[in-house]
Write an enzyme that holds these catalytic residues in place. Structure first.
Site, PDB file in Angstrom:
ATOM      1  CB  ILE A  49      36.793  37.259  44.675  1.00 56.18           C
ATOM      2  CG1 ILE A  49      37.464  37.973  45.853  1.00 56.18           C
ATOM      3  CG2 ILE A  49      37.473  35.927  44.338  1.00 56.18           C
ATOM      4  CD1 ILE A  49      37.261  37.275  47.184  1.00 56.18           C
ATOM      5  CE  LYS A  50      40.659  33.164  41.644  1.00 52.05           C
ATOM      6  NZ  LYS A  50      41.804  32.657  42.380  1.00 52.05           N
ATOM      7  CG  ASP A  51      37.248  41.684  38.663  1.00 51.02           C
ATOM      8  OD1 ASP A  51      37.597  40.757  37.919  1.00 51.02           O
ATOM      9  OD2 ASP A  51      36.165  42.284  38.556  1.00 51.02           O
TER      10      ASP A  51
END
Length: 453
Positions: free
Chosen positions: A42-44
């Protein structure tokens, strides 16, 4: 249709119903599968948002260096974007993070500096402090500071929240998220509460972190802080991205429950995810009495299981920490099935001839060698034969002259698989210290006996 670069594929991740692992939990439980992002987490989403904002504000200039403290996933998103946009990356991380995460960052060309976990954030050795120092020292550099950079939360307000609202057709009643930097839960939760203020936002915390007590009492209690194993959630400070007004409650999950639940998600749902997903499902199950059959619950599955192969998906790692108690044989259970015998040893000062006589009389092939009561090596028939063929006069020499490295030591929780892999033509046995501190030996015969018994 095609994309112009890999960054355009970020977002629009699927929502998948969980069918087995949440049996007994009321409501419809849906997982937001963030592993389908190109960096597998999700950090993208927030990595690209922070970079875009920094470019617009002039903080990040062409050819610059991105410096960040990261547990791995944010670094992956930043490194991916840096390749496309022409930046360099230096990341600091902690020695708690899995080797796979560090290796993945280096695979993307980033420089990674590993710092100690068990120090205060203000300590000059901490990964926060080292990244701040590097930002001051490295020319044309920029530190995103994912903890306090509100572009983190904004990324989820703009993308994750709207996606979940649309995918559930506005029927979502609960959002369950592991809380680390706070960006995911705060940004997504803010958007959802603006759509429907009755939606409950539940944060999953870990023992050793300050979030839960701070939310409930307003007290930042340093006594709550101690080292923990769970990755990606919990903190020993209060990031600006954690919006406590948006989060309705926090639930703490133990390291053991988070680790075992991570494995269960793969085994029961066929979804290969990381440690924070296990914590999130563990927390949801603990809170199941707060749910009703008509509820629609969305749980964020943050990252991919491939980053935890040496940890949550490694049975020996789990056993070493006492997390796994299964039917598979261990050194302890092998010893329990073995006949009680005294281990035969020889002192390093004994002669080679005495070793030959002991081997013959005891009908054994290898003997541990001791020095002042400590096992320091071993001597085998093959070692003696090789030595005497080269120099027959060695019969009277001390065995310390021809002994080889000691048998491998294992602990009581070591699995039969690991023990078997250590027994080979160089080592016919392994050594283990029992619960009373006595050294025992396990041979291939003992393993066969334990299996057949």
């Amino acid at each position: 249709m095609w994309y112009n670069n890999i960054l355009e594929t970020i977002g629009n991740t699927p929502l998948v119903k969980l069918n087995t692992i949440t049996k007994g939990v009321p409501g419809t439980i849906l997982a937001k599968i963030e592993t389908t992002n190109p960096g597998n987490s999700i950090k993208d989403r927030m990595a690209i948002k922070m970079i875009d904002d920094a470019e617009k504000s002039g903080k990040l200039k062409p050819g610059g260096t991105i410096i960040e403290g990261t547990s791995g996933n944010t670094g992956m998103g930043l490194a991916m974007a840096a390749i496309i946009k022409g930046y360099k990356c230096i990341f600091t991380t902690t020695d708690k993070q899995s080797k796979e995460k560090v290796d993945a960052l280096r695979a993307f060309g980033a420089e990674v500096i590993v710092c100690p976990t068990n120090v205060e954030p203000e300590d000059p050795r901490s990964y926060y402090s080292v990244s701040s120092r590097l930002e001051r020292e490295v020319p044309n550099s920029w530190k995103p500071n994912q903890y306090d950079n509100l572009a983190n939360s904004q990324a989820h307000y703009e993308s994750t929240g709207p996606e979940i609202w649309e995918q559930t057709e506005g029927k979502i009643t609960h959002l369950v998220v592991g809380v680390g930097t706070g960006g995911t839960i705060s940004g997504t939760g803010k958007y959802l509460k603006e759509k429907n203020p009755n939606i409950q936002i539940w944060g999953i915390d870990t023992y050793g972190s300050v979030f839960k007590k701070y939310k409930e009492t307003g007290i930042f209690d340093k006594d709550e802080i101690y080292p923990y194993i769970t990755e990606g959630i919990g903190e020993d400070f209060l990031p600006a991205n954690v919006n406590f007004d948006v989060i309705d409650l926090f639930e703490k999950v133990t390291d053991k429950d988070a680790a075992l639940m991570t494995r269960d998600i793969a085994r029961k749902e066929g979804i290969f995810v990381g440690n924070s997903a296990g914590a999130a499902i563990g927390g949801l199950i603990q809170l199941k009495d707060k749910l009703k059959p008509e509820d629609v619950v969305v749980v964020i599955f943050h990252d991919h299981g491939s980053r935890y192969m040496g940890k949550m998906y490694n049975e020996d790692w789990l056993r070493e920490r006492g997390f796994l108690q299964d039917e598979k044989l261990t050194a302890k259970s092998i010893l329990a099935k073995k006949e009680a015998t005294e281990i035969v040893t020889l002192d390093a000062t004994k002669s080679v001839l005495e070793a030959i006589n002991t081997i013959k009389s005891m009908n054994i092939s290898q003997i541990p060698v001791t020095q002042q009561g400590m096992i320091v090596g071993k001597i085998a028939e093959s070692d003696i034969l090789t030595a005497l063929l080269e120099n027959p006069g060695l019969k009277s020499a001390p065995i310390s002259e021809i002994m080889t490295a000691t048998f491998p030591f294992v602990d009581l929780n070591t699995s039969i698989d690991k023990i078997s892999s250590l027994i080979n033509k160089e080592n016919s046995a392994v050594l283990v210290e029992d619960e009373s501190g006595k050294i025992e030996i396990i041979t291939q015969y003992d393993i066969i006996n334990a299996i057949s018994g």
